[in-house]
Design a protein around this motif. Structure first.
Motif, PDB file in Angstrom:
ATOM      1  N   VAL A   5       0.850  -1.192   0.000  1.00  0.00           N
ATOM      2  CA  VAL A   5       0.000   0.000   0.000  1.00  0.00           C
ATOM      3  C   VAL A   5       0.886   1.243   0.000  1.00  0.00           C
ATOM      4  O   VAL A   5       1.744   1.392   0.873  1.00  0.00           O
ATOM      5  CB  VAL A   5      -0.935   0.032   1.227  1.00  0.00           C
ATOM      6  CG1 VAL A   5      -1.778   1.308   1.216  1.00  0.00           C
ATOM      7  CG2 VAL A   5      -1.833  -1.205   1.251  1.00  0.00           C
ATOM      8  N   ALA A   6       0.686   2.109  -0.969  1.00  0.00           N
ATOM      9  CA  ALA A   6       1.409   3.383  -1.029  1.00  0.00           C
ATOM     10  C   ALA A   6       0.395   4.510  -1.166  1.00  0.00           C
ATOM     11  O   ALA A   6      -0.447   4.484  -2.060  1.00  0.00           O
ATOM     12  CB  ALA A   6       2.385   3.404  -2.197  1.00  0.00           C
ATOM     13  N   VAL A   7       0.472   5.489  -0.268  1.00  0.00           N
ATOM     14  CA  VAL A   7      -0.420   6.648  -0.313  1.00  0.00           C
ATOM     15  C   VAL A   7       0.437   7.897  -0.344  1.00  0.00           C
ATOM     16  O   VAL A   7       1.315   8.081   0.509  1.00  0.00           O
ATOM     17  CB  VAL A   7      -1.361   6.683   0.903  1.00  0.00           C
ATOM     18  CG1 VAL A   7      -2.206   7.949   0.882  1.00  0.00           C
ATOM     19  CG2 VAL A   7      -2.274   5.460   0.908  1.00  0.00           C
ATOM     20  N   SER A  54       3.096  -7.333  10.252  1.00  0.00           N
ATOM     21  CA  SER A  54       4.466  -7.814  10.054  1.00  0.00           C
ATOM     22  C   SER A  54       5.153  -7.185   8.848  1.00  0.00           C
ATOM     23  O   SER A  54       6.309  -7.499   8.573  1.00  0.00           O
ATOM     24  CB  SER A  54       4.466  -9.340   9.880  1.00  0.00           C
ATOM     25  OG  SER A  54       3.679  -9.730   8.768  1.00  0.00           O
ATOM     26  N   GLY A  55       4.486  -6.294   8.138  1.00  0.00           N
ATOM     27  CA  GLY A  55       5.100  -5.671   6.972  1.00  0.00           C
ATOM     28  C   GLY A  55       5.980  -4.491   7.348  1.00  0.00           C
ATOM     29  O   GLY A  55       5.968  -4.012   8.487  1.00  0.00           O
ATOM     30  N   SER A  56       6.753  -3.990   6.371  1.00  0.00           N
ATOM     31  CA  SER A  56       7.575  -2.804   6.601  1.00  0.00           C
ATOM     32  C   SER A  56       6.707  -1.562   6.504  1.00  0.00           C
ATOM     33  O   SER A  56       5.627  -1.572   5.921  1.00  0.00           O
ATOM     34  CB  SER A  56       8.717  -2.741   5.583  1.00  0.00           C
ATOM     35  OG  SER A  56       8.199  -2.628   4.265  1.00  0.00           O
ATOM     36  N   SER A  99       3.550  -4.177   2.889  1.00  0.00           N
ATOM     37  CA  SER A  99       4.328  -2.976   3.176  1.00  0.00           C
ATOM     38  C   SER A  99       3.442  -1.736   3.050  1.00  0.00           C
ATOM     39  O   SER A  99       2.512  -1.700   2.262  1.00  0.00           O
ATOM     40  CB  SER A  99       5.502  -2.858   2.205  1.00  0.00           C
ATOM     41  OG  SER A  99       6.349  -3.984   2.305  1.00  0.00           O
ATOM     42  N   VAL A 100       3.755  -0.706   3.844  1.00  0.00           N
ATOM     43  CA  VAL A 100       2.999   0.544   3.836  1.00  0.00           C
ATOM     44  C   VAL A 100       3.960   1.711   3.675  1.00  0.00           C
ATOM     45  O   VAL A 100       4.955   1.805   4.404  1.00  0.00           O
ATOM     46  CB  VAL A 100       2.183   0.720   5.128  1.00  0.00           C
ATOM     47  CG1 VAL A 100       1.462   2.075   5.119  1.00  0.00           C
ATOM     48  CG2 VAL A 100       1.179  -0.413   5.298  1.00  0.00           C
TER      49      VAL A 100
END
Length: 299
Positions: free
Chosen positions: A206-208, A224-226, A264-265
């Motif tokens: 996910v990228a915002v 557990s993601g970065s 990942s976020v």
């Protein structure tokens, strides 16, 4: 008033009766629904296999196969869509309709484009992609592996995918609520952010990107993601396991909430237009691209 056509070869139809609602059910091919002036018009440029049945009854225009109904395209009936692919059916359907119509599209693998519509848009698809351009009505879209793209929409988006990617381009406003299992989500928010954004994912990235100066309450959680942020005002907490981004940008009149399990976020800052480098082509002409392996700072 009722009119019916059976379309077994390429054909153009201009409808004399006003159209208030459109329903399209296809298996493979393409569906294009565009707002335009004048009477509603249909062009079927390709049709293979079974013929399409076209009916206009009291302002409701339905384009489908004789044995396909909307209930066959519900979110819980996806297996039956794929079973239908065993029979070869392909059609390329283009419609010009008044902007205020409501639109329903159900397909197995047809790619769909909806442009300029101010009515409600409801789309269900197995593997076909959906592109929304300048749609000002509320959108409710469900896909399995089909990608969804939104360009300059303003009526609000509700999106569900299994593995299909979601890309929201700058210029889009209105509330956004999206859920996915593994589909990547790339969201470029407009300025000022006028509505809430809620993104939920299991393993998808996910990228915002939030415009600066920003005006939003931000919370992002991953089990557990970065996780990473480009805003000094946002606090990043958690070193191992669960991680979180929290904080308020500007007055915090809107809300951005992101939740993933292992995905990942990245929460990124889009420079003010006055600070952005000048270029021959608009910066927002291409989707935001993030390499999660390199981290958000390099993006």
């Amino acid at each position: 008033m009722s009119e019916k056509w059976t379309v077994s070869e390429p054909q153009k139809i201009t409808f004399g009766e006003p159209v208030h609602r459109v329903k399209v059910r296809t298996m493979a091919g393409a569906v294009n629904v565009v707002a335009g002036e004048g009477p509603a018009r249909l062009e079927v440029s390709e049709v293979d296999g079974l013929p399409l049945e076209v009916a206009l009854v009291d302002g409701e225009l339905e384009i489908s196969y004789e044995d396909l109904h909307w209930k066959d395209f519900q979110w819980k009936a996806l297996g039956r869509w794929i079973e239908g692919l065993r029979q070869k059916r392909r059609a390329v359907v283009s419609l010009v309709v008044p902007a205020e119509v409501d639109v329903e599209i159900g397909s197995a693998s047809s790619d769909a484009i909806v442009s300029g519509i101010a009515g409600r848009v409801h789309a269900n698809s197995a593997s076909g992609g959906l592109t929304l351009v300048r749609v000002s009505g509320q959108v409710d879209a469900n896909t399995v592996s089909g990608a969804v793209e939104a360009h300059e929409t303003s009526g609000g988006l509700k999106i569900n995918t299994v593995s299909g990617a979601l890309t929201v381009f700058a210029g889009t406003s209105g509330a956004l609520k999206a859920n996915s299992v593994s589909g990547a989500m790339t969201v470029d928010l407009d300025r000022p952010a006028a509505a809430d954004v809620e993104l939920t994912n299991i393993s998808g990235e996910v990228a915002v990107r939030i415009p600066a100066p920003a005006d939003a309450q931000v919370r992002a959680d991953t089990t557990s993601g970065s996780i990473s942020s480009s805003f000094d005002q946002l606090q990043v907490s958690g070193m191992w396991g669960a991680k979180r981004i929290t904080g308020t940008l500007g007055a915090g009149t809107s809300r951005v909430k992101i939740t993933t399990v292992s995905g990942s976020v990245a929460v990124l800052r889009r420079p003010d237009e006055d600070d952005a480098p000048q270029a021959d082509t608009p910066q927002d002409a291409t989707p935001l691209a993030i390499d999660f392996q390199k981290g958000a700072d390099e993006a």
